[in-house]
Every structure is written in structure tokens, then in C-alpha cells.
Design an enzyme around this catalytic site. Structure first.
Site, PDB file in Angstrom:
ATOM      1  N   PRO A 152       0.375 -13.432  13.861  1.00 49.74           N
ATOM      2  CA  PRO A 152       1.801 -13.570  14.156  1.00 49.74           C
ATOM      3  C   PRO A 152       2.556 -12.253  14.265  1.00 49.74           C
ATOM      4  O   PRO A 152       2.338 -11.331  13.472  1.00 49.74           O
ATOM      5  CB  PRO A 152       2.332 -14.398  12.980  1.00 49.74           C
ATOM      6  CG  PRO A 152       1.322 -14.263  11.911  1.00 49.74           C
ATOM      7  CD  PRO A 152      -0.006 -14.086  12.603  1.00 49.74           C
ATOM      8  N   ASN A 153       3.406 -12.218  15.260  1.00 52.24           N
ATOM      9  CA  ASN A 153       4.349 -11.119  15.531  1.00 52.24           C
ATOM     10  C   ASN A 153       3.696  -9.875  16.138  1.00 52.24           C
ATOM     11  O   ASN A 153       4.408  -8.980  16.588  1.00 52.24           O
ATOM     12  CB  ASN A 153       5.140 -10.730  14.267  1.00 52.24           C
ATOM     13  CG  ASN A 153       6.012 -11.867  13.793  1.00 52.24           C
ATOM     14  OD1 ASN A 153       6.787 -12.422  14.563  1.00 52.24           O
ATOM     15  ND2 ASN A 153       5.861 -12.258  12.539  1.00 52.24           N
ATOM     16  N   ARG A 209       9.570  -3.311  18.803  1.00 51.13           N
ATOM     17  CA  ARG A 209      10.492  -3.250  17.657  1.00 51.13           C
ATOM     18  C   ARG A 209       9.811  -2.584  16.482  1.00 51.13           C
ATOM     19  O   ARG A 209       8.584  -2.527  16.428  1.00 51.13           O
ATOM     20  CB  ARG A 209      10.924  -4.669  17.235  1.00 51.13           C
ATOM     21  CG  ARG A 209      11.790  -5.302  18.289  1.00 51.13           C
ATOM     22  CD  ARG A 209      12.116  -6.729  17.934  1.00 51.13           C
ATOM     23  NE  ARG A 209      12.103  -7.514  19.179  1.00 51.13           N
ATOM     24  CZ  ARG A 209      12.023  -8.815  19.264  1.00 51.13           C
ATOM     25  NH1 ARG A 209      11.947  -9.539  18.169  1.00 51.13           N
ATOM     26  NH2 ARG A 209      12.028  -9.416  20.418  1.00 51.13           N
ATOM     27  N   TYR A 269       5.297   0.266  12.816  1.00 55.76           N
ATOM     28  CA  TYR A 269       4.090  -0.157  13.525  1.00 55.76           C
ATOM     29  C   TYR A 269       3.743   0.702  14.745  1.00 55.76           C
ATOM     30  O   TYR A 269       2.751   0.441  15.419  1.00 55.76           O
ATOM     31  CB  TYR A 269       4.228  -1.631  13.932  1.00 55.76           C
ATOM     32  CG  TYR A 269       4.331  -2.550  12.736  1.00 55.76           C
ATOM     33  CD1 TYR A 269       3.274  -2.692  11.855  1.00 55.76           C
ATOM     34  CD2 TYR A 269       5.509  -3.252  12.464  1.00 55.76           C
ATOM     35  CE1 TYR A 269       3.359  -3.514  10.746  1.00 55.76           C
ATOM     36  CE2 TYR A 269       5.612  -4.082  11.356  1.00 55.76           C
ATOM     37  CZ  TYR A 269       4.538  -4.209  10.504  1.00 55.76           C
ATOM     38  OH  TYR A 269       4.624  -5.016   9.406  1.00 55.76           O
ATOM     39  N   ASN A 285      -6.890  -9.078  12.775  1.00 51.78           N
ATOM     40  CA  ASN A 285      -5.628  -8.680  12.145  1.00 51.78           C
ATOM     41  C   ASN A 285      -4.799  -9.954  12.060  1.00 51.78           C
ATOM     42  O   ASN A 285      -4.195 -10.380  13.051  1.00 51.78           O
ATOM     43  CB  ASN A 285      -4.901  -7.607  12.958  1.00 51.78           C
ATOM     44  CG  ASN A 285      -3.625  -7.142  12.246  1.00 51.78           C
ATOM     45  OD1 ASN A 285      -3.167  -7.786  11.292  1.00 51.78           O
ATOM     46  ND2 ASN A 285      -3.043  -6.046  12.703  1.00 51.78           N
ATOM     47  N   ALA A 291       0.839 -11.440   8.818  1.00 52.32           N
ATOM     48  CA  ALA A 291       1.309 -11.909   7.506  1.00 52.32           C
ATOM     49  C   ALA A 291       0.459 -13.050   6.951  1.00 52.32           C
ATOM     50  O   ALA A 291       0.452 -13.284   5.733  1.00 52.32           O
ATOM     51  CB  ALA A 291       2.770 -12.332   7.601  1.00 52.32           C
ATOM     52  N   GLU A 337     -11.706  -6.815   8.916  1.00 50.89           N
ATOM     53  CA  GLU A 337     -10.245  -6.974   8.782  1.00 50.89           C
ATOM     54  C   GLU A 337      -9.568  -5.647   9.145  1.00 50.89           C
ATOM     55  O   GLU A 337      -9.960  -4.592   8.645  1.00 50.89           O
ATOM     56  CB  GLU A 337      -9.928  -7.346   7.331  1.00 50.89           C
ATOM     57  CG  GLU A 337      -8.436  -7.451   7.059  1.00 50.89           C
ATOM     58  CD  GLU A 337      -8.126  -7.751   5.595  1.00 50.89           C
ATOM     59  OE1 GLU A 337      -9.073  -7.843   4.771  1.00 50.89           O
ATOM     60  OE2 GLU A 337      -6.933  -7.873   5.267  1.00 50.89           O
ATOM     61  N   HIS A 366      -5.687  -3.674   9.754  1.00 51.93           N
ATOM     62  CA  HIS A 366      -4.221  -3.634   9.725  1.00 51.93           C
ATOM     63  C   HIS A 366      -3.762  -2.280  10.234  1.00 51.93           C
ATOM     64  O   HIS A 366      -4.374  -1.249   9.923  1.00 51.93           O
ATOM     65  CB  HIS A 366      -3.685  -3.847   8.303  1.00 51.93           C
ATOM     66  CG  HIS A 366      -4.055  -5.179   7.764  1.00 51.93           C
ATOM     67  ND1 HIS A 366      -3.429  -6.331   8.152  1.00 51.93           N
ATOM     68  CD2 HIS A 366      -5.047  -5.545   6.911  1.00 51.93           C
ATOM     69  CE1 HIS A 366      -4.003  -7.358   7.549  1.00 51.93           C
ATOM     70  NE2 HIS A 366      -4.989  -6.907   6.801  1.00 51.93           N
ATOM     71  N   ARG A 396       2.473  -0.722   0.648  1.00 48.96           N
ATOM     72  CA  ARG A 396       3.721  -1.419   1.005  1.00 48.96           C
ATOM     73  C   ARG A 396       4.137  -2.388  -0.120  1.00 48.96           C
ATOM     74  O   ARG A 396       3.737  -2.221  -1.260  1.00 48.96           O
ATOM     75  CB  ARG A 396       3.537  -2.105   2.355  1.00 48.96           C
ATOM     76  CG  ARG A 396       3.199  -1.103   3.484  1.00 48.96           C
ATOM     77  CD  ARG A 396       3.111  -1.757   4.835  1.00 48.96           C
ATOM     78  NE  ARG A 396       4.398  -2.326   5.245  1.00 48.96           N
ATOM     79  CZ  ARG A 396       4.550  -3.166   6.273  1.00 48.96           C
ATOM     80  NH1 ARG A 396       3.496  -3.532   6.979  1.00 48.96           N
ATOM     81  NH2 ARG A 396       5.734  -3.633   6.572  1.00 48.96           N
ATOM     82  N   ARG A 438       2.063  -7.695  -0.011  1.00 54.78           N
ATOM     83  CA  ARG A 438       1.084  -7.344   1.036  1.00 54.78           C
ATOM     84  C   ARG A 438      -0.223  -6.793   0.431  1.00 54.78           C
ATOM     85  O   ARG A 438      -1.168  -6.504   1.156  1.00 54.78           O
ATOM     86  CB  ARG A 438       1.661  -6.307   1.999  1.00 54.78           C
ATOM     87  CG  ARG A 438       2.815  -6.814   2.821  1.00 54.78           C
ATOM     88  CD  ARG A 438       3.237  -5.808   3.869  1.00 54.78           C
ATOM     89  NE  ARG A 438       4.629  -5.979   4.219  1.00 54.78           N
ATOM     90  CZ  ARG A 438       5.093  -6.828   5.147  1.00 54.78           C
ATOM     91  NH1 ARG A 438       4.254  -7.568   5.846  1.00 54.78           N
ATOM     92  NH2 ARG A 438       6.379  -6.937   5.379  1.00 54.78           N
TER      93      ARG A 438
HETATM   94  O1  CA2 Z   1      -0.153  -3.651   9.331  1.00 54.09           O
HETATM   95  C1  CA2 Z   1      -0.530  -4.688   9.918  1.00 54.09           C
HETATM   96  O2  CA2 Z   1      -1.278  -4.673  10.896  1.00 54.09           O
HETATM   97  C2  CA2 Z   1       0.005  -6.051   9.443  1.00 54.09           C
HETATM   98  O3  CA2 Z   1      -1.027  -7.020   9.624  1.00 54.09           O
HETATM   99  C3  CA2 Z   1       1.202  -6.354  10.315  1.00 54.09           C
HETATM  100  C4  CA2 Z   1       1.928  -7.642   9.922  1.00 54.09           C
HETATM  101  C5  CA2 Z   1       2.266  -7.604   8.435  1.00 54.09           C
HETATM  102  O4  CA2 Z   1       2.856  -8.827   8.038  1.00 54.09           O
HETATM  103  C6  CA2 Z   1       1.040  -7.339   7.575  1.00 54.09           C
HETATM  104  O5  CA2 Z   1       1.442  -7.274   6.230  1.00 54.09           O
HETATM  105  C7  CA2 Z   1       0.383  -6.036   7.972  1.00 54.09           C
HETATM  106  C8  CA2 Z   1       3.240  -7.772  10.682  1.00 54.09           C
HETATM  107  C9  CA2 Z   1       3.117  -7.638  12.142  1.00 54.09           C
HETATM  108  C10 CA2 Z   1       4.516  -7.555  12.685  1.00 54.09           C
HETATM  109  O6  CA2 Z   1       4.484  -6.811  13.850  1.00 54.09           O
HETATM  110  C11 CA2 Z   1       5.671  -6.458  14.373  1.00 54.09           C
HETATM  111  C12 CA2 Z   1       5.619  -5.593  15.411  1.00 54.09           C
HETATM  112  C13 CA2 Z   1       6.781  -5.175  15.987  1.00 54.09           C
HETATM  113  C14 CA2 Z   1       8.004  -5.640  15.524  1.00 54.09           C
HETATM  114  C15 CA2 Z   1       8.045  -6.510  14.470  1.00 54.09           C
HETATM  115  C16 CA2 Z   1       6.876  -6.934  13.910  1.00 54.09           C
END
Ligand code: CA2
Length: 146
Positions: free
Chosen positions: A10-11, A18, A23, A74, A77, A98, A100, A107, A111
Site C-alpha cells: 500500500p501507498n 509525495r 521516501y 515490500n 504498512a 523483505e 524497505h 523510525r 514500525r
Molecule cells: O520504508 C518502506 O519501504 C516502508 O515499507 C514504506 C511504507 C511504510 O508504512 C513502512 O513502514 C516502511 C509506506 C509507504 C508509503 O509510501 C509513500 C510514498 C510516497 C508518499 C506517501 C507514502
């Protein structure tokens, strides 16, 4: 040629659009291009999938059995919440790495737990998009016969 499914949760479809301070500026399409290039050099083929839905991610993991030889995951969340994804990985019995982008251990406390880690051959985090290439490298060592 061994095949690797690179599955994003997700996301992650929002990457590069963003929160670049967390990221980075690389998009998921950029990561896909980088991985496709690297895989070619390593003697692997790669397929990509992304979903914002837990059940769809479970379906992708199930479908990997018999189609792919390994998974790079990946789970976003869902990493920190999903027993269903953990069980799905166990059920297909494929090596899974895995990944990230961020260092989840540096963090927020929520997490620091990964249900995915229990069923992974290893976890790579904190190296941004390079983490996917590191995972491909590790899988090539296991899957590609010189
Ligand atoms: O660090 C990572 O790759 C995560 O898997 C990213 C997830 C986060 O919930 C994990 O704890 C760590 C979140 C991805 C959100 O990606 C976005 C990208 C751009 C704007 C907003 C969110």
C-alpha cells in the site's frame, strides 16, 4: 531463467510524488526499470505487481507458486500488521526477501515489528531503491547456476 516477483504494498504507488524527504524522489516505475536492467545482468527475469489491498497481495503471493522462483516483498504498512501476508508466504514455500526503502528500525516504534521478517530469508532496509537491487543480487546467488 529463474524468475522473481517484486511485490509492493500500500501507498508505494505514490513513491516520488509525495514525502520525498522520507521516501526519496524515485518513482515505482523508476525502481521497476532499475530492477529490470539489473535482473538482465544477473540472469534473472522479473515481474512486478503493486496493490493497496491486503487480499490482492495475498492472491499475488499464491499465484507466484509455480510461476516464479522467489519473491521480493515490500509490504508497506502491512509489514507491521499482516499475519495473512506472513501465512501466504509460508504457504507458497518460495524464498522471499523483505525490502524497505526506509530504515524501519530507526523510525516510530510501531514500525520496528515485522511479521514478514519471520518468514523472510533476509531483510534489507534503509538503502532506498538500492535495496531492491541488493535483494536481486542475493537471490541471483541462490537461484542462478553459473
Ligand atoms: O520504508 C518502506 O519501504 C516502508 O515499507 C514504506 C511504507 C511504510 O508504512 C513502512 O513502514 C516502511 C509506506 C509507504 C508509503 O509510501 C509513500 C510514498 C510516497 C508518499 C506517501 C507514502
Amino acid at each position: 531463467m529463474p524468475s522473481v516477483l517484486i511485490l509492493n504494498g500500500p501507498n508505494l504507488n505514490l513513491l516520488g510524488t509525495r514525502q520525498p524527504e522520507v521516501y526519496g524522489a524515485t518513482t515505482l516505475a523508476d525502481i521497476e526499470a532499475l530492477c529490470t536492467d539489473a535482473a538482465q545482468r544477473l540472469g534473472l527475469s522479473v515481474a512486478f505487481a503493486q496493490s493497496n489491498h491486503e487480499g490482492v497481495l495475498v492472491d499475488h503471493i499464491h499465484a507466484a507458486k509455480g510461476t516464479h522462483d522467489a519473491i521480493i516483498l515490500n509490504a508497506g504498512a502491512y509489514t507491521h500488521t499482516s499475519i495473512a501476508l506472513m501465512d501466504a508466504v509460508t504457504s507458497v514455500d518460495l524464498p522471499m526477501v523483505e525490502v524497505h526503502l526506509s530504515n524501519i528500525h530507526a523510525r516510530e516504534g510501531f514500525r520496528h515489528t515485522s511479521h514478514i521478517a519471520r518468514v523472510a530469508i533476509g531483510q534489507i532496509c534503509g538503502f532506498g531503491p538500492k535495496g531492491y537491487l541488493m535483494a536481486l543480487d542475493a537471490l541471483a546467488e541462490r537461484l542462478v547456476t553459473p
